[in-house]
Write a protein that holds these residues in place. Sequence first.
Motif, PDB file in Angstrom:
ATOM      1  N   PHE A   1     -12.270 -49.559 -24.284  1.00 30.66           N
ATOM      2  CA  PHE A   1     -11.498 -48.400 -24.890  1.00 30.66           C
ATOM      3  C   PHE A   1     -10.217 -48.891 -25.541  1.00 30.66           C
ATOM      4  O   PHE A   1      -9.726 -48.282 -26.260  1.00 30.66           O
ATOM      5  CB  PHE A   1     -10.884 -47.971 -23.436  1.00 30.66           C
TER       6      PHE A   1
ATOM      7  N   ASN B   1      -9.650 -38.797 -32.476  1.00 31.33           N
ATOM      8  CA  ASN B   1     -11.070 -39.209 -32.704  1.00 31.33           C
ATOM      9  C   ASN B   1     -11.889 -38.266 -33.772  1.00 31.33           C
ATOM     10  O   ASN B   1     -12.737 -39.226 -34.530  1.00 31.33           O
ATOM     11  CB  ASN B   1     -11.929 -39.257 -31.430  1.00 31.33           C
TER      12      ASN B   1
ATOM     13  N   THR C   1      -7.990 -41.090 -21.511  1.00 30.66           N
ATOM     14  CA  THR C   1      -9.151 -40.106 -21.327  1.00 30.66           C
ATOM     15  C   THR C   1      -8.958 -39.179 -20.540  1.00 30.66           C
ATOM     16  O   THR C   1      -9.950 -38.395 -20.252  1.00 30.66           O
ATOM     17  CB  THR C   1     -10.206 -41.118 -21.142  1.00 30.66           C
TER      18      THR C   1
ATOM     19  N   VAL D   1     -16.743 -42.291 -24.843  1.00 37.61           N
ATOM     20  CA  VAL D   1     -15.423 -43.164 -24.389  1.00 37.61           C
ATOM     21  C   VAL D   1     -15.379 -43.200 -22.941  1.00 37.61           C
ATOM     22  O   VAL D   1     -15.000 -44.135 -22.508  1.00 37.61           O
ATOM     23  CB  VAL D   1     -14.355 -42.186 -25.103  1.00 37.61           C
TER      24      VAL D   1
END
Length: 234
Positions: free
Chosen positions: A99, A204, A176, A91
Amino acid sequence: MAARKKRRRSAARKRREARLKAGATAGLAVVALLLLFWSVIWPYVVGVVVFGAMAGGGWWLWKTDRLIRGNDRRWRHQNAVMAGHRTLAEVDAMEGPQFEDFVADLCRRDGCTDVRRVGRSHDDGADVRGRLPDGRTMVIQCKRYTPKRKISNSEVRNLLGSQVHFGADVAIFVTTTYFSGPAERCAVQNGVLAVHRDHLGLWNNGAALPSLGEVNGSGQGDRQHRARWKETYE
């Protein structure tokens, strides 16, 4: 004393026998009435039996359908998690639009509808829009920053402005990295779902998007975790 106990047992036995006789008599009376009036009441008796059988069968089918649908939903969700799983390192290597697509796919996996990526220049602070599984509209801001950079308070406020602009019920900030202290407080106080790096990892790995609301404002590591984080990325 023994004679008294014997009389009590005898009396109890007689009462039981009397109840049995009364029950048998009542049963015979019911059977006699059924035989006497069978030609009149048989359609009703048959109707009750048929209705009971249909109701029982319908209930069994309903329970079976719910079980099958529940198992199917769990299987599909697990399959979607396995198919779309990415490590956080992968990611981190994504470009901004990738993203945003990744976040949109996670939303679809969890049953969100009308999900579309709208992020671009002049996007009015929205990267992804759609509806949560319960029907509420949502607007999502996605920030794929390097791990050592934090989300600022002003960025959260920009998302609140976007929520007002689009008239969305829920605002979600997915990143992130982590939020600064003021940014996290601003998000929690204004009902923004702040999905920082730790929560993104949970999402995730299969946690449903609505469940992240239960841990909103938590995480981001303890003091030792933050110290190791600084040693690694700063």
